[in-house]
Each structure stands twice: as structure tokens, then as C-alpha cells.
Motif scaffolding. Structure first.
Motif, mmCIF file in Angstrom:
data_model
loop_
_atom_site.group_PDB
_atom_site.id
_atom_site.type_symbol
_atom_site.label_atom_id
_atom_site.label_comp_id
_atom_site.label_asym_id
_atom_site.label_seq_id
_atom_site.Cartn_x
_atom_site.Cartn_y
_atom_site.Cartn_z
ATOM 1 N N PRO A 131 -54.479 -92.716 -66.262
ATOM 2 C CA PRO A 131 -53.853 -91.748 -65.328
ATOM 3 C C PRO A 131 -53.182 -92.326 -64.267
ATOM 4 O O PRO A 131 -52.254 -91.597 -63.849
ATOM 5 N N PHE A 132 -53.577 -93.558 -64.031
ATOM 6 C CA PHE A 132 -53.024 -94.229 -62.644
ATOM 7 C C PHE A 132 -51.616 -94.903 -62.933
ATOM 8 O O PHE A 132 -51.413 -95.445 -63.926
ATOM 9 N N SER A 133 -50.423 -94.437 -62.021
ATOM 10 C CA SER A 133 -49.686 -95.117 -61.897
ATOM 11 C C SER A 133 -49.070 -95.673 -60.788
ATOM 12 O O SER A 133 -49.913 -96.207 -59.948
ATOM 13 N N GLU A 134 -47.713 -96.280 -60.716
ATOM 14 C CA GLU A 134 -47.343 -97.095 -59.612
ATOM 15 C C GLU A 134 -47.546 -96.386 -58.309
ATOM 16 O O GLU A 134 -47.858 -96.840 -57.251
ATOM 17 N N LYS A 135 -47.381 -95.013 -58.542
ATOM 18 C CA LYS A 135 -47.395 -93.967 -57.182
ATOM 19 C C LYS A 135 -48.861 -93.944 -56.777
ATOM 20 O O LYS A 135 -49.053 -93.893 -55.501
ATOM 21 N N ASP A 136 -49.948 -94.159 -57.506
ATOM 22 C CA ASP A 136 -51.269 -93.962 -57.059
ATOM 23 C C ASP A 136 -51.458 -95.498 -56.484
ATOM 24 O O ASP A 136 -51.976 -95.518 -55.228
ATOM 25 N N GLU A 137 -51.029 -96.523 -56.960
ATOM 26 C CA GLU A 137 -51.219 -97.854 -56.284
ATOM 27 C C GLU A 137 -50.515 -97.723 -54.793
ATOM 28 O O GLU A 137 -51.238 -98.333 -53.910
#
Length: 151
Positions: A131-137
């Protein structure tokens, strides 16, 4: 986007003067877990003084037995050594993974730097695969940059 709308709320929590640092960190965990549906466990680990181990800090989610993690062990321990974000789309595919629960499918760990030193990290588990994207990072890097001001 939801992550952007949470940034001012993070700052508001961290600017409260009437509660302790750990209470602020707990509120950050609760804010993230309660507002991002695929953030199922949110917590902090911090370096234990000069020892090469991490101690569990404030968290929200299922209780964990992993209160002390040696550097290099598991995802969190690897981040303590590498000083790099670590996104794990599928924990079952990781050799050096410390299983917390069979419900955990993916994980993201972002280090927390104070004056250039890695003092800890935010750790998030999800019950969803990948579920994790660069936006989460980027969002979690923002969160940690704000938290660093407390130290």
C-alpha cells in the motif's frame, strides 16, 4: 490528498506545551492510524543510548513482543544501520523480517534524524499488500523532521 491535510494536524500536536514528548508521539501515532486506513500499527523505536539496539517507544495498534530490536535485525534493525527508508511491499518475501503478527502484510520504516544522527524511526505495519508509495515516504519524512524539533 489526505496526507497533505494531516501535516497541519501533526504540527498542532507537536506544538502543544501542556503534554510530554511521549504523549505527543502517541498522539501522532493515533492521528496516523485513525486517518490512514492502511496504517494498522504505527509506532516509534529509539536508539538505546550507545547500545546498538532499538527500544520501543509510543505506539498505537496491537501489542508487540518486540520491545528491543538489535541493530541489523528485522526491518527496523536494518534501518538503524542503513539510515535509509525501507519500504517492504510484502513482508513474506523478506528473509530478515521479524514477524509481529500474521495479519501484517507490508511495512514502512523511516529513520528519525536529529543533528544528522539517526536516533530512531517511525515504523508502520499494514494488513494490505504493497500500500505504501513515495507519497507515504515523503509524508513520514516530514513527520520525522517535525518530531526532530522536540529533541
Amino acid at each position: 490528498m489526505l496526507l497533505e491535510t494531516l501535516k497541519p494536524k501533526v504540527k498542532t500536536i507537536l506544538n502543544q506545551n501542556h503534554i510530554s514528548r511521549n504523549e505527543k508521539l502517541f498522539e501522532i501515532c493515533a492521528l496516523l492510524k485513525n486517518n490512514i486506513e492502511y496504517y494498522n500499527w504505527v509506532g516509534f523505536y529509539f536508539r538505546n543510548g550507545e547500545k546498538e539496539e532499538l527500544l520501543l517507544g509510543p505506539y498505537v495498534g496491537e501489542p508487540t513482543d518486540h520491545t528491543v530490536i538489535p541493530f541489523g535485525k528485522g526491518i527496523c534493525g536494518q534501518v538503524a544501520v542503513s539510515n535509509q527508508n525501507f519500504v517492504v511491499p510484502d513482508v513474506a518475501a523478506q528473509d530478515n523480517y521479524i514477524a509481529c503478527s500474521f495479519t501484517v502484510k507490508s511495512e514502512i520504516v523511516v529513520p528519525l534524524f536529529v543533528n544528522g544522527a539517526n536516533i530512531g524511526q517511525i515504523d508502520i505495519d499494514s494488513h494490505v499488500l504493497n500500500p505504501f508509495s513515495e507519497k507515504d515516504e515523503l509524508f513520514l519524512e516530514f513527520v520525522n523532521q517535525e518530531i526532530a524539533k522536540l529533541f
